[in-house]
Design a protein around this motif. Structure first.
Motif, PDB file in Angstrom:
ATOM      1  N   PRO A  77       0.782  -1.478  -0.069  1.00  0.00           N
ATOM      2  CA  PRO A  77      -0.025   0.112   0.177  1.00  0.00           C
ATOM      3  C   PRO A  77       0.728   1.259   0.004  1.00  0.00           C
ATOM      4  CG  PRO A  77      -0.076  -1.135   2.139  1.00  0.00           C
ATOM      5  CD  PRO A  77       0.817  -2.099   1.231  1.00  0.00           C
ATOM      6  N   LYS A  78       2.195   1.197   0.381  1.00  0.00           N
ATOM      7  CA  LYS A  78       2.998   2.528   0.329  1.00  0.00           C
ATOM      8  C   LYS A  78       2.965   3.253  -0.837  1.00  0.00           C
ATOM      9  CE  LYS A  78       5.536   1.024   4.442  1.00  0.00           C
ATOM     10  NZ  LYS A  78       6.981   0.623   4.838  1.00  0.00           N
ATOM     11  N   LEU A  79       3.113   2.393  -1.918  1.00  0.00           N
ATOM     12  CA  LEU A  79       3.243   3.160  -3.194  1.00  0.00           C
ATOM     13  C   LEU A  79       2.053   4.272  -3.402  1.00  0.00           C
ATOM     14  CD1 LEU A  79       4.365   3.777  -6.055  1.00  0.00           C
ATOM     15  CD2 LEU A  79       3.412   1.770  -6.800  1.00  0.00           C
ATOM     16  N   LEU A  80       0.876   3.859  -3.350  1.00  0.00           N
ATOM     17  CA  LEU A  80      -0.451   4.486  -3.444  1.00  0.00           C
ATOM     18  C   LEU A  80      -0.213   5.727  -2.707  1.00  0.00           C
ATOM     19  CD1 LEU A  80      -2.990   1.900  -4.254  1.00  0.00           C
ATOM     20  CD2 LEU A  80      -1.779   3.260  -6.087  1.00  0.00           C
ATOM     21  N   ARG A  81       0.037   5.460  -1.481  1.00  0.00           N
ATOM     22  CA  ARG A  81       0.118   6.609  -0.311  1.00  0.00           C
ATOM     23  C   ARG A  81       1.225   7.692  -1.029  1.00  0.00           C
ATOM     24  NH1 ARG A  81       0.501   2.666   4.862  1.00  0.00           N
ATOM     25  NH2 ARG A  81      -1.548   1.839   4.564  1.00  0.00           N
ATOM     26  N   LEU A  82       2.381   7.130  -1.384  1.00  0.00           N
ATOM     27  CA  LEU A  82       3.432   8.091  -1.941  1.00  0.00           C
ATOM     28  C   LEU A  82       2.858   8.797  -3.127  1.00  0.00           C
ATOM     29  CD1 LEU A  82       6.483   5.509  -1.869  1.00  0.00           C
ATOM     30  CD2 LEU A  82       6.109   7.618  -0.290  1.00  0.00           C
ATOM     31  N   LEU A  83       2.198   8.324  -4.067  1.00  0.00           N
ATOM     32  CA  LEU A  83       1.634   8.979  -5.012  1.00  0.00           C
ATOM     33  C   LEU A  83       0.369   9.930  -4.820  1.00  0.00           C
ATOM     34  CD1 LEU A  83       1.152   6.010  -7.684  1.00  0.00           C
ATOM     35  CD2 LEU A  83       2.948   7.702  -7.733  1.00  0.00           C
ATOM     36  N   LEU A  84      -0.364   9.699  -3.554  1.00  0.00           N
ATOM     37  CA  LEU A  84      -1.211  10.702  -3.265  1.00  0.00           C
ATOM     38  C   LEU A  84      -0.529  11.921  -2.696  1.00  0.00           C
ATOM     39  CD1 LEU A  84      -3.979   8.209  -1.490  1.00  0.00           C
ATOM     40  CD2 LEU A  84      -4.305  10.005  -3.449  1.00  0.00           C
ATOM     41  N   TRP A  85       0.425  11.623  -1.790  1.00  0.00           N
ATOM     42  CA  TRP A  85       1.271  12.859  -1.343  1.00  0.00           C
ATOM     43  C   TRP A  85       1.939  13.572  -2.281  1.00  0.00           C
ATOM     44  CZ3 TRP A  85       0.159  14.473   3.395  1.00  0.00           C
ATOM     45  CH2 TRP A  85       0.154  13.538   4.473  1.00  0.00           C
ATOM     46  N   GLU A  86       2.398  12.830  -3.337  1.00  0.00           N
ATOM     47  CA  GLU A  86       3.103  13.651  -4.251  1.00  0.00           C
ATOM     48  C   GLU A  86       2.178  14.577  -5.055  1.00  0.00           C
ATOM     49  OE1 GLU A  86       5.958  11.989  -7.947  1.00  0.00           O
ATOM     50  OE2 GLU A  86       3.930  11.435  -8.089  1.00  0.00           O
ATOM     51  N   ALA A  87       0.850  13.948  -5.409  1.00  0.00           N
ATOM     52  CA  ALA A  87      -0.301  14.832  -5.972  1.00  0.00           C
ATOM     53  C   ALA A  87      -0.704  16.057  -5.202  1.00  0.00           C
ATOM     54  CB  ALA A  87      -1.417  13.731  -6.129  1.00  0.00           C
ATOM     55  N   LEU A  88      -0.816  15.768  -3.821  1.00  0.00           N
ATOM     56  CA  LEU A  88      -1.167  17.020  -3.038  1.00  0.00           C
ATOM     57  C   LEU A  88       0.162  18.057  -3.037  1.00  0.00           C
ATOM     58  CD1 LEU A  88      -2.433  15.044   0.039  1.00  0.00           C
ATOM     59  CD2 LEU A  88      -3.556  16.703  -1.550  1.00  0.00           C
ATOM     60  N   HIS A  89       1.324  17.634  -3.010  1.00  0.00           N
ATOM     61  CA  HIS A  89       2.527  18.628  -3.089  1.00  0.00           C
ATOM     62  C   HIS A  89       2.719  19.335  -4.486  1.00  0.00           C
ATOM     63  CE1 HIS A  89       6.348  19.982  -1.392  1.00  0.00           C
ATOM     64  NE2 HIS A  89       6.894  19.566  -2.584  1.00  0.00           N
ATOM     65  N   TYR A  90       2.289  18.651  -5.568  1.00  0.00           N
ATOM     66  CA  TYR A  90       2.945  19.229  -6.822  1.00  0.00           C
ATOM     67  C   TYR A  90       1.665  19.678  -7.372  1.00  0.00           C
ATOM     68  CZ  TYR A  90       7.715  17.390  -6.053  1.00  0.00           C
ATOM     69  OH  TYR A  90       8.997  17.412  -5.773  1.00  0.00           O
ATOM     70  N   GLY A  91       0.595  19.096  -7.084  1.00  0.00           N
ATOM     71  CA  GLY A  91      -0.918  19.478  -7.881  1.00  0.00           C
ATOM     72  C   GLY A  91      -0.485  19.215  -9.407  1.00  0.00           C
ATOM     73  N   GLU A  92      -0.773  20.237 -10.125  1.00  0.00           N
ATOM     74  CA  GLU A  92      -0.766  20.211 -11.677  1.00  0.00           C
ATOM     75  C   GLU A  92       0.488  20.619 -11.928  1.00  0.00           C
ATOM     76  OE1 GLU A  92      -4.032  22.164 -13.486  1.00  0.00           O
ATOM     77  OE2 GLU A  92      -5.400  20.797 -12.616  1.00  0.00           O
ATOM     78  N   LYS A  93       1.585  21.112 -11.066  1.00  0.00           N
ATOM     79  CA  LYS A  93       2.944  21.235 -11.734  1.00  0.00           C
ATOM     80  C   LYS A  93       3.583  20.051 -12.194  1.00  0.00           C
ATOM     81  CE  LYS A  93       4.045  23.258  -7.720  1.00  0.00           C
ATOM     82  NZ  LYS A  93       4.908  23.783  -6.453  1.00  0.00           N
ATOM     83  N   PRO A  94       4.748  20.488 -12.865  1.00  0.00           N
ATOM     84  CA  PRO A  94       5.496  19.457 -13.571  1.00  0.00           C
ATOM     85  C   PRO A  94       6.238  18.779 -12.455  1.00  0.00           C
ATOM     86  CG  PRO A  94       5.566  21.301 -14.989  1.00  0.00           C
ATOM     87  CD  PRO A  94       4.992  21.848 -13.632  1.00  0.00           C
ATOM     88  N   LEU A  95       6.378  17.473 -12.365  1.00  0.00           N
ATOM     89  CA  LEU A  95       7.190  16.673 -11.505  1.00  0.00           C
ATOM     90  C   LEU A  95       8.664  16.945 -11.826  1.00  0.00           C
ATOM     91  CD1 LEU A  95       5.411  13.160 -11.479  1.00  0.00           C
ATOM     92  CD2 LEU A  95       5.025  15.242  -9.780  1.00  0.00           C
TER      93      LEU A  95
END
Length: 205
Positions: free
Chosen positions: A93-111
């Motif tokens: 389950p950690k991968l999905l949690r990481l991706l959710l945190w990434e989405a919250l942090h960067y939003g629509e900005k490029p990674l």
């Protein structure tokens, strides 16, 4: 890279994965990561530069592990792929949690590693299109996004699964039934999915 350095990096990455999955980029603490790894925090900066770069290494490694465990090749049945991704996320389950945190942090900005991450999905897109016997198209892109979403969403929002399906959905039999439903849905969808060209213009003058 020396054996000691490899060991240090592995310890830091393992500790960082747990920290980032629990607290995200903003909430993660370098001190806690170093303490969990049993390493001086200066070694973290020496190996990864800063917290955001460390996060990208962690996410990249987690995605690589998923790709190695669940390949999407030219001969992969889309329904079977979704089933394996569903099972993978249940166990990891950690991968999905990481991706959710990434989405919250960067939003629509490029990674920071947008180009490499895009290439990862372009490879999957090409394999899916090959499997379907059609060139890559916007429909194929939508389909790949849908497949990934179907496999991941019940683990991303387990409360919705419980509210909609019922509390038994989180048990072993409930998960098997949900998985079977998703697999059947994908089989039906991939039999009828149209494959329009990548360029949606009709060329009319």
């Amino acid at each position: 890279m020396t054996k000691r350095t490899e060991t240090t990096r592995a310890l830091l990455l393992d500790a960082a994965r747990a920290e980032f999955a629990a607290y995200g980029i903003a909430g993660a603490r370098v001190d806690r990561i170093a303490e969990r790894a049993g390493v001086n925090k200066q070694r973290l900066y020496a190996n990864f530069g800063d917290k955001e770069k460390l996060f990208q290494h962690v996410v990249g490694d987690a995605l690589d592990e998923l790709s190695q465990a669940v390949a999407l090749d030219d001969d992969t049945d889309p329904a079977a792929y979704v089933a394996r991704v569903f099972d993978y996320h249940r166990s990891n389950p950690k991968l999905l949690r990481l991706l959710l945190w990434e989405a919250l942090h960067y939003g629509e900005k490029p990674l920071p590693d947008e180009e490499n991450r895009t290439a990862l999905y372009e490879d999957k897109l090409s394999s899916l299109a090959q499997r379907l016997g059609a060139p890559p198209s916007l429909d194929t892109r939508h389909l790949l996004l849908s497949l990934i979403g179907l496999a991941a969403w019940p683990q991303i929002a387990p409360q919705l699964a419980r509210l909609i399906v019922g509390p038994d959905v989180h048990g072993e039999k409930g998960q098997e039934r949900l998985r079977d439903h998703i697999v059947g849905f994908v089989r039906s969808a991939t039999r009828t999915t149209p494959h329009a060209p990548e360029d949606d213009t009709d060329g009319a003058t």
